[in-house]
Design an enzyme around this catalytic site. Structure first.
Site, PDB file in Angstrom:
ATOM      1  CB  THR A 211      -0.926   0.023   1.244  1.00  0.00           C
ATOM      2  OG1 THR A 211      -1.687  -1.017   1.231  1.00  0.00           O
ATOM      3  CG2 THR A 211      -1.757   1.248   1.198  1.00  0.00           C
TER       4      THR A 211
ATOM      5  CE  LYS B 282      -5.312  -1.799   1.700  1.00  0.00           C
ATOM      6  NZ  LYS B 282      -3.887  -2.409   1.880  1.00  0.00           N
TER       7      LYS B 282
ATOM      8  CE  LYS C 154       2.431   1.933   4.626  1.00  0.00           C
ATOM      9  NZ  LYS C 154       1.943   1.130   3.283  1.00  0.00           N
TER      10      LYS C 154
END
Length: 292
Positions: free
Chosen positions: A101, A176, A244
């Site tokens: 990701t 995502k 993150k």
């Protein structure tokens, strides 16, 4: 049809999810070359027949399909574009698939740099955590050229069951972000429900039997709430990596002029947990927010 005998798959990143994913490819009969910053994490794969590479450069020199799933966008950039990276050292007609990701911007940059070298690039982040990786049932969201996606679809089918082409380079990463935004607010609700059940004197396991199959049902409620109840906070997906992801989503949303209050709240709560030492716990450790 992809021929196993003509394919050598390189796999970079053998952590919580990567090890299981690489294992499925090895079990399918593909010759596998692996690299991880910590060789110990690859020992199980090496014992089963994988070949070790000392760097991403060595992976690029040996493999014609390369899959990466590493930690942070900075790691992705180094693995792909660094001096000892995949793109500078890769062969023409190699397929590269980043399943980390990462940022949509970086995915587009890798695609552009790969194309200059005659290398085909896809961004293909996944959802499903350690369970989905172990069972080969990941959700895979793919960006890049459609014909490249179709060529790599047989490989994806060894890793996931919900494989969807989303559009041009970067589209997988944008998708995502949608996934992480949905999870972020949902995790708050799951934790609040479990804590409420406990405070009300109910048996939380029994409560889950009622609410997990109704309108409140979600993957997190079915798979992570039982871990909370049992005090299991081992990572299927690290809090530090979720933070993150949420930071990427917040930055992308801000660039589009989009307000995301649920995402912002979840990021604040998870950041507070990370500050007290929970960054390496699984995302279900949000439950501990109520114990501070």
């Amino acid at each position: 049809m992809l021929q196993i005998e003509n394919t050598i798959i390189g796999f970079v990143g053998t952590g919580v999810m990567g090890k299981s994913m690489a294992g499925h490819l090895l079990n399918a009969g593909f010759p596998l070359v692996v690299y991880s910053r910590t060789k110990d994490k690859a020992e199980e794969l090496l014992a089963k027949g994988a070949t070790w590479a000392a760097s991403p450069k060595e992976v690029a020199e040996k493999a014609n399909i390369i899959i990466t799933i590493v930690g942070y966008p900075a790691d992705v950039e180094e693995v792909y574009l660094g001096e000892n990276g995949i793109i500078p050292n890769g062969k023409e007609n190699t397929y590269v698939i980043d399943m980390t990701t990462s940022t949509p911007t970086l995915a587009s940059k890798i695609y552009t740099e790969a194309k200059k070298k005659g290398i085909f690039a896809l961004d293909a982040p996944v959802s499903g955590g350690d369970i989905g990786a172990k069972e080969g049932k990941l959700s895979i969201m793919v960006g890049g050229d459609k014909e490249v996606f179709l060529a790599m679809e047989p490989v994806f089918k060894h890793l996931g069951t919900n494989i969807v082409y989303q559009g041009k380079a970067g589209s997988g990463q944008h998708t995502k972000m949608c996934n992480q935004i949905a999870i972020a607010s949902n995790m708050i609700g799951v934790c609040e429900a479990v804590v409420y059940a406990e405070k009300a004197g109910l048996n939380p396991d029994t409560v889950l039997k009622s609410i997990s199959t109704g309108a409140a049902g979600s993957w997190s409620l079915s798979n992570l709430a039982p871990r909370m109840i049992n005090g299991n906070f081992d990572p299927g997906f690290y809090i530090k990596h979720f933070i993150k992801d949420m930071n990427i989503a917040l930055q992308e949303a801000d660039a589009m002029g989009l307000e995301t209050p649920g995402l912002a709240l979840a990021k604040k709560m998870y950041s507070e947990l990370a500050e007290i030492g929970e960054e390496n716990s699984g995302t279900q450790a949000l439950y501990k927010y109520w114990d501070r």
